[in-house]
Design a protein around this motif. Structure first.
Motif, short mmCIF file in Angstrom:
data_model
loop_
_atom_site.label_atom_id
_atom_site.label_comp_id
_atom_site.label_asym_id
_atom_site.label_seq_id
_atom_site.Cartn_x
_atom_site.Cartn_y
_atom_site.Cartn_z
N SER A 1 0.86 -1.33 -0.15
CA SER A 1 -0.07 -0.04 0.01
C SER A 1 1.11 1.34 0.20
O SER A 1 1.96 1.53 0.80
CB SER A 1 -0.97 0.09 1.14
OG SER A 1 -1.64 1.17 1.29
N THR B 1 -1.38 4.79 7.05
CA THR B 1 -2.64 4.83 7.63
C THR B 1 -2.22 5.25 9.29
O THR B 1 -2.99 5.93 10.11
CB THR B 1 -3.65 4.03 7.49
OG1 THR B 1 -3.06 2.56 7.39
CG2 THR B 1 -4.52 4.37 6.12
N ILE C 1 -2.09 -4.17 -1.68
CA ILE C 1 -2.31 -4.40 -0.12
C ILE C 1 -2.41 -5.85 0.35
O ILE C 1 -1.82 -6.29 1.25
CB ILE C 1 -3.57 -3.35 0.18
CG1 ILE C 1 -3.21 -2.06 -0.12
CG2 ILE C 1 -4.06 -3.66 1.59
CD1 ILE C 1 -4.48 -1.26 -0.41
N THR D 1 -6.92 -1.88 4.50
CA THR D 1 -5.56 -2.15 5.13
C THR D 1 -5.02 -3.48 4.97
O THR D 1 -6.00 -4.42 5.17
CB THR D 1 -5.57 -1.46 6.59
OG1 THR D 1 -6.44 -2.22 7.11
CG2 THR D 1 -6.10 0.07 6.41
N ARG E 1 -3.94 -4.83 7.72
CA ARG E 1 -4.27 -5.29 9.15
C ARG E 1 -5.84 -6.00 8.88
O ARG E 1 -6.05 -7.04 9.39
CB ARG E 1 -4.29 -4.36 10.19
CG ARG E 1 -4.71 -4.97 11.45
CD ARG E 1 -5.10 -3.66 12.33
NE ARG E 1 -3.76 -3.51 12.90
CZ ARG E 1 -3.27 -2.33 13.53
NH1 ARG E 1 -4.32 -1.88 14.41
NH2 ARG E 1 -2.36 -2.07 13.70
N GLU E 2 -6.66 -5.16 8.07
CA GLU E 2 -8.04 -5.84 7.82
C GLU E 2 -8.06 -7.22 7.19
O GLU E 2 -8.64 -8.00 7.05
CB GLU E 2 -8.64 -4.89 6.93
CG GLU E 2 -9.16 -3.66 7.95
CD GLU E 2 -9.72 -2.58 7.12
OE1 GLU E 2 -10.01 -1.24 7.58
OE2 GLU E 2 -9.80 -2.57 5.78
#
Lengths: 178, 245, 357
Positions: A61, A65, C264, C341, C343-344
């Motif tokens: 990414s 964030t 991602i 993200t 993490r998700e």
């Protein structure tokens, strides 16, 4: 190695340029890089920020964030991004325009008097380069020399005469961040 | 034996599909003659509309493109920009040009796009069965204005030529009619001029041709021509609306 | 390969198009793709035979593309979701008239005005045709700026090869992000001459009169035309399907994601592998034709699939069609311009692994 930066401030403060120089210099050093601006109906004087990722692996990414490294040039950005910072992260902030400290015990905060230093050098517009010098000093992701190469390419021949003052600003910023 | 009259080579041998008494055939012929006389058949590219003239690509004997409804000026723009030496024209009706394609014609005109537009105004949607057009006259009965066009309810007809003549872009704008021989000859002159302007690189040229629709007006061909003369010309005055040197 | 440059996705796509011989661009402003028309407006007038024109609307722009493509040029337009909806009329006509062109959609959140942030919610619209009628477009989904450059150049060749529009489907992130790019030296492959183009004709000039047209009023002729189009699509399905597979050989869980989301998902995959969960990634590069083969192959040994999209779930339907009920196919999506993200995605897979036990 992967370094993620969030660089935020007012539009016109040169925060996007800080990010681009960081990315360009790291690219020339052979790293993978990405630069991602916030985009929207923002005008000059509104908020601007960009995310920069530097890595020796392909970048997933390009968004940052939960910033491990936050570069904060004005107070609204400090208030906005402090809560989302990664635990143990590093915040470099422009104490000339920010009269508070980040309310987080679990991050390292380094105050840099960007505008003050720039004005002392005789060019207030180099405040962003003072900050870039501080970033270089604290993270070691790139060197001042590679940042100057990137700036030279960005400026082109027309603005070449401005290179020395920008180098002085970076060096002063690095000194201040020691 | 001397040849006094022959078919222009700019029309194919395909029989026209237009209704008896429709003036599209005359206007096709005028356009074809103009191109022929100017000797640019090998450069001509026509853009056909959606409407009664949708099959124009079968009739004009040159390279042709068929456009979506109202979009002929945009298609012609793309085509002309690629090959500026081509002589590019659109052939559009009133629904196509003045209603759904109002934006495309306005902007092609204001850009001074170096194309020729033949705008056939018969105050009605012909192909779809006689519905109200942007050029339908006040009080005129159509299948979607069965009590007559009421300007208080659906507004007034658009005078396209006058409207476009207010723009700086166009080089030549004229309104003509084909209700009798004298006017047909004048229409021919205007159409030829509109092509001449393009060939000389002067820019956007449009000729609005008042035309009859006996079928959807519910008249004989003769009655229709008379109705055109008596009702349409007062609403849509003939003449050159704009001409640059 | 030339020098490495740091370029924005939108600008890189524009430059790649010019390198591939695109000389005509018709567009209309809309965020987040404005750097494409801006770049074209600066560069094309300096290139021999180049023309940039800002159209009065997306509708006009796509019809200018129709005219330019019909005249035989390499031509491109770009927009973002609401603007692409407006272009659908023209795209349908372009397909019907068998014209080549390249269309870029930097997808943003919808429906309606939605947002200007990245999304992938135009997947159905892109892969099922989009406008009226029975048709397909080749849909290429880059996941980096470098890949966007390469796919843009490929898109022009594919469009010419099949006489069909090719859609580059990016998103706000691909368009706005800067990454290092090496502009490949474009080498034009052998392609058929455009003898069908409308360039001016006279009797005896050696070809038939060009008629660029999508109207076939006779039902039998139109059916023949549709069969001809679908014969082309069958060849595309055979020859143009592209995807990237990573670590699928031993994977218990396979993530299917494209474009931004795939980047991602790749980071999530690495993290999950570090944690001892065997995860693989299938990244469709062509969204149409959809890469069924690698998914079918993975369905033989994987325990389950996870499709990740920036939508409420569109590509997941194609994944389920490919898996054909053999294994569970889960979905995780974010919308509104929110990018999932790492993490998700990690949590999703960890939950799937937990449930399996």
């Amino acid at each position: 190695m992967e370094a993620q930066f969030l660089i935020a401030g007012f539009g016109g403060q040169g925060v996007l340029l800080i990010g681009q120089l960081l990315a360009k210099a790291a690219m020339h050093d052979g790293m993978n890089v990405s630069w991602m601006p916030s985009y929207g109906p923002e005008m000059r004087g509104g908020e601007a920020n960009c995310a920069v990722v530097v890595s020796d692996e392909p970048i997933g990414s390009p968004l940052v964030t939960e910033p491990p490294i936050a570069v904060i040039m004005n107070k609204p950005s400090m208030l906005k991004f402090t809560p989302s910072m990664e635990k143990g992260g590093l915040m470099l902030y422009n104490s000339s325009l920010i009269d508070i400290e980040p309310d987080r015990e679990d991050i390292t905060a380094v105050a840099i008097d960007c505008n003050g230093i720039a004005e002392k050098l005789g060019n207030a517009r180099t405040a962003n380069m003072v900050m870039l010098g501080a970033i270089i000093q604290r993270t070691g992701v790139i060197s001042i020399d590679s940042a100057m190469e990137a700036l030279k390419a960005t400026f082109g021949p027309k603005k070449e005469h401005l290179l020395p003052i920008n180098r002085a600003a970076m060096e002063a910023g690095a000194e201040a961040a020691k | 034996m001397a040849v006094v009259y022959e078919k222009t080579k700019m029309l194919t041998d395909k029989p026209l599909h237009y209704c008896p008494g429709c003036t599209h055939g005359i206007i096709h012929r005028l356009v074809a003659e103009a191109i022929d006389e100017l000797g640019v058949q090998d450069k001509a590219i026509g853009v056909a509309p959606v409407g009664c003239a949708v099959f124009a690509y079968d009739y004009f004997n040159c390279d042709m493109m068929e456009a979506a409804h109202g979009r002929a000026p945009a298609v012609a723009t793309g085509c002309k920009r690629v090959n500026p030496n081509n002589v590019v024209f659109t052939y559009q009706g009133d629904g196509d040009l003045a209603s759904i394609g109002a934006a495309e014609i306005t902007h092609a005109a204001t850009r001074g796009e170096n194309i020729t537009v033949i705008f056939v105004n018969n105050a009605i949607y012909g192909m779809t069965g006689g519905q109200m057009a942007p050029t339908t006259l006040p009080g005129q009965v159509t299948t979607t204005s069965p009590y007559g066009r009421d300007p208080n309810h659906c507004g007034y007809p658009i005078r396209v030529s006058e409207m476009l003549a207010t723009l700086d872009g166009p080089a030549y704008i004229a309104r003509v009619s084909v209700h009798d021989v004298k006017h047909i000859m004048e229409a021919k002159k205007a159409i030829k001029k509109a092509f001449q302007m393009q060939i000389e690189g002067k820019g956007f040229a449009l000729v609005e041709v008042l035309s009859s629709c006996p079928t959807n007006w519910g008249m004989t061909p003769q009655e229709a021509l008379k109705w055109l003369q008596e009702n349409m010309i007062p609403q849509y005055p003939l003449g050159v609306k704009k001409e640059v040197e | 390969m030339g020098q490495k440059m740091l370029m924005k996705g939108n600008e890189a796509i524009a430059e790649a198009a010019i390198q591939a011989g695109c000389r005509f661009f018709f567009g209309y402003p809309i965020t987040p793709q404005n750097q494409i028309p801006e770049y074209m407006s600066k560069r094309l007038p300096k290139v021999e035979g180049g023309c940039f024109l800002q159209a009065e609307s997306e509708v006009a722009a796509i019809n200018m593309v129709y005219g330019a493509a019909g005249a035989g040029a390499r031509v491109m337009t770009s927009s973002s979701s609401p603007g692409i909806s407006l272009k659908q009329e023209g795209i349908s006509y372009i397909v019907g008239a068998e014209l080549p062109c390249v269309i870029v959609n930097m997808v943003r959140g919808g429906p309606g005005l939605g947002s200007i942030q990245p999304a992938q919610s135009d997947y159905y619209q892109s892969t099922r045709g989009g406008g009226h009628g029975d048709y397909r477009m080749l849909v290429l989904a880059p996941s980096s700026v470098q890949e966007a450059v390469e796919l843009t150049q490929k898109a022009f060749d594919l469009a010419d090869k099949y006489r069909n529009p090719v859609l580059i489907m990016g998103d706000g992130l691909i368009g706005q992000m800067m990454e290092p790019v090496e502009m490949p030296e474009y080498v034009k492959p052998e392609l058929p001459e455009k003898t069908w183009a409308a360039t001016g004709w006279k009797p005896g000039c050696g070809r038939d009169r060009a008629i660029i047209n999508s109207l076939y009023i006779d039902p039998n002729v139109l059916e023949q035309h549709n069969r001809k189009l679908f014969a082309k699509y069958a060849v595309m399905e055979q020859e143009e399907c592209r995807w990237q597979e990573e670590m699928t050989d031993d994977a218990d869980y396979v993530i299917v994601a494209y474009g931004t989301t795939a980047r991602i998902a790749r980071s999530a995959m690495r993290k999950l592998r570090e944690n001892g969960i065997k995860v693989g990634l299938i990244r469709p590069i062509t969204l149409w034709p959809f890469p069924n083969a690698p998914i079918q192959k993975a369905a033989e040994h994987a325990k389950a699939f996870l499709t990740v999209e920036m939508s409420m779930g569109q590509m997941v339907d194609d994944v389920r069609l490919a898996v054909n009920g053999k294994k569970p196919v889960e979905f995780y999506g974010r919308t509104g311009g929110i990018v999932p993200t790492v993490r998700e995605i990690v949590e999703q897979i960890e939950n799937m692994a937990k449930e399996a036990k």
